[in-house]
Design an enzyme around this catalytic site. Sequence first.
Site, PDB file in Angstrom:
ATOM      1  N   ASN A 207       0.866  -1.191   0.000  1.00 34.65           N
ATOM      2  CA  ASN A 207       0.000   0.000   0.000  1.00 34.65           C
ATOM      3  C   ASN A 207       0.902   1.240   0.000  1.00 34.65           C
ATOM      4  OD1 ASN A 207       0.503   0.947   2.833  1.00 34.65           O
ATOM      5  ND2 ASN A 207      -0.185  -1.140   3.232  1.00 34.65           N
ATOM      6  N   LYS A 286      10.077 -15.974 -10.461  1.00 34.63           N
ATOM      7  CA  LYS A 286       9.070 -15.122 -11.105  1.00 34.63           C
ATOM      8  C   LYS A 286       8.031 -15.992 -11.826  1.00 34.63           C
ATOM      9  CE  LYS A 286       8.520 -11.560 -14.554  1.00 34.63           C
ATOM     10  NZ  LYS A 286       9.132 -10.815 -15.648  1.00 34.63           N
ATOM     11  N   LYS A 342      -9.869  -4.138  19.240  1.00 35.26           N
ATOM     12  CA  LYS A 342      -8.415  -4.357  19.355  1.00 35.26           C
ATOM     13  C   LYS A 342      -7.884  -4.072  20.758  1.00 35.26           C
ATOM     14  CE  LYS A 342      -7.636  -3.648  14.478  1.00 35.26           C
ATOM     15  NZ  LYS A 342      -6.571  -3.764  13.502  1.00 35.26           N
TER      16      LYS A 342
HETATM   17  O1  C5P Z   1      -8.093  -3.004  11.125  1.00 36.27           O
HETATM   18  P1  C5P Z   1      -7.228  -1.916  10.611  1.00 36.27           P
HETATM   19  O2  C5P Z   1      -6.193  -2.412   9.637  1.00 36.27           O
HETATM   20  O3  C5P Z   1      -7.938  -0.737  10.078  1.00 36.27           O
HETATM   21  O4  C5P Z   1      -6.469  -1.407  11.913  1.00 36.27           O
HETATM   22  C1  C5P Z   1      -5.527  -0.421  11.864  1.00 36.27           C
HETATM   23  C2  C5P Z   1      -4.654  -0.479  13.080  1.00 36.27           C
HETATM   24  O5  C5P Z   1      -4.262  -1.810  13.369  1.00 36.27           O
HETATM   25  C3  C5P Z   1      -3.339   0.259  12.856  1.00 36.27           C
HETATM   26  O6  C5P Z   1      -2.899   0.772  14.093  1.00 36.27           O
HETATM   27  C4  C5P Z   1      -2.418  -0.826  12.350  1.00 36.27           C
HETATM   28  O7  C5P Z   1      -1.049  -0.526  12.589  1.00 36.27           O
HETATM   29  C5  C5P Z   1      -2.879  -2.030  13.131  1.00 36.27           C
HETATM   30  N1  C5P Z   1      -2.774  -3.306  12.404  1.00 36.27           N
HETATM   31  C6  C5P Z   1      -1.856  -4.228  12.837  1.00 36.27           C
HETATM   32  N2  C5P Z   1      -1.780  -5.441  12.193  1.00 36.27           N
HETATM   33  C7  C5P Z   1      -2.588  -5.729  11.156  1.00 36.27           C
HETATM   34  C8  C5P Z   1      -3.524  -4.783  10.707  1.00 36.27           C
HETATM   35  C9  C5P Z   1      -3.587  -3.581  11.352  1.00 36.27           C
HETATM   36  O8  C5P Z   1      -1.105  -3.973  13.777  1.00 36.27           O
HETATM   37  N3  C5P Z   1      -2.487  -6.888  10.543  1.00 36.27           N
END
Ligand code: C5P
Length: 394
Positions: A207, A286, A342
């Site tokens: 991303n 690849k 979370k």
């Molecule tokens: O669920 P979402 O991706 O929107 O959550 C964002 C938050 O969770 C951010 O703080 C991101 O750093 C953390 N995150 C994480 N591990 C993941 C996905 C998101 O620590 N696999």
Amino acid sequence: MSRTVLIGVTGCVAIYKTCEVIRGLQKAGVRAKVVMTESATHFINPTLFRSLTREPVAVGLFDDAPGDPIHHISLAKEADLFLIAPCTANVIAKMAHGIADDLLTTTALATTAPIVIAPAMNVNMYENAATQLNMETLRTRGIAFIDAESGYLACGDEGKGRLADPAVIVEAVLERLDAKRDLEGKRVLVTAGPTVEPIDAVRFISNPSSGKMGFAIAAAAHERGADVTLVTGPVALEDLPGMETVHVRTACEMLEAVDAAFDKADIAIFTAAVSDYRPANPSGCKLKKGRDDAELSTIQLVENPDILATMSSRKRDGQVVVGFAAETDDLEVNAREKLAKKNADFIVANLVSHGNGFAADENEATIVSKDGAKPLNRMAKGQLAHRILDELLG
Ligand code: C5P
């Protein structure tokens, strides 16, 4: 004890405003000392600054400074802050490349004090891609800029390039001098940047996260005295001085690095844009169109570990965990959900639309906690980083 601001003065018409800056700082009880470039002395004789500051004015790298054989090092050490005002495009360029060919730039390279630059130059020089890139480079190294103003310039042109108002410069310097050291003795863990999940040897899922927000938080925490560990995915930013930086690529690698640092951290701030999924069977070579069409047209994905949620589940008493939420809609509702799901103490939510978020230098965020939601205005990521820390620390 009074604090010392070393003022670097470079050759530019706006130099006369430096006198007002010196006065303003002195009124606030700050000791001001001046170092000038050779070209600055063509605009103003050092005697004026000597009279204003009642301190010797340093100019030449090899000038005799009584009782001080290594002048640039002693100047560098006695500064609580190094302000360069006005700062020309030339000095900005030299500093961006670590060039130290006079007393001012050598001192800038030798000091560990915070550096604040107030640029002043012609609009075209200011907007030149080289100057912009040099300023960006310095910003990523933690050097603060006091933006030039727009208006009528000494050369007759109109545009951005006027030295900021002396009162604005004084305020910015005092703010920085008074910077809080409220994270002294604390350990802060920050994740930043994107993760990169390989599909094959040359392709990946990722991303556009630039890492700027996470780096700004790590820099702000370090400035406030914290012992910082920064775990970052691949970004185009240089490592920040004064902290441990762990470079990772995938979410699984990020989890491993965070897992090793989390228990010792007092505050953990999860800024990274972690890929939620990764290819289940990345190929070591690849994949070829025509030969591996089945694998290329349908990539089997598996869920990545949620690093924030995993860590929060073992949060100890007193530990503060902060997540970020990049949303395109229903900002607050989504942030609240994330806070609960979370087990975070704070969620910093921002809309990743309208030029906000990811690669931008500014951000507009709402900080959500169990106590409510606090919307913040659009501001530079460095400033926002401090506001976020202010909120966490109450
Ligand atoms: O669920 P979402 O991706 O929107 O959550 C964002 C938050 O969770 C951010 O703080 C991101 O750093 C953390 N995150 C994480 N591990 C993941 C996905 C998101 O620590 N696999």
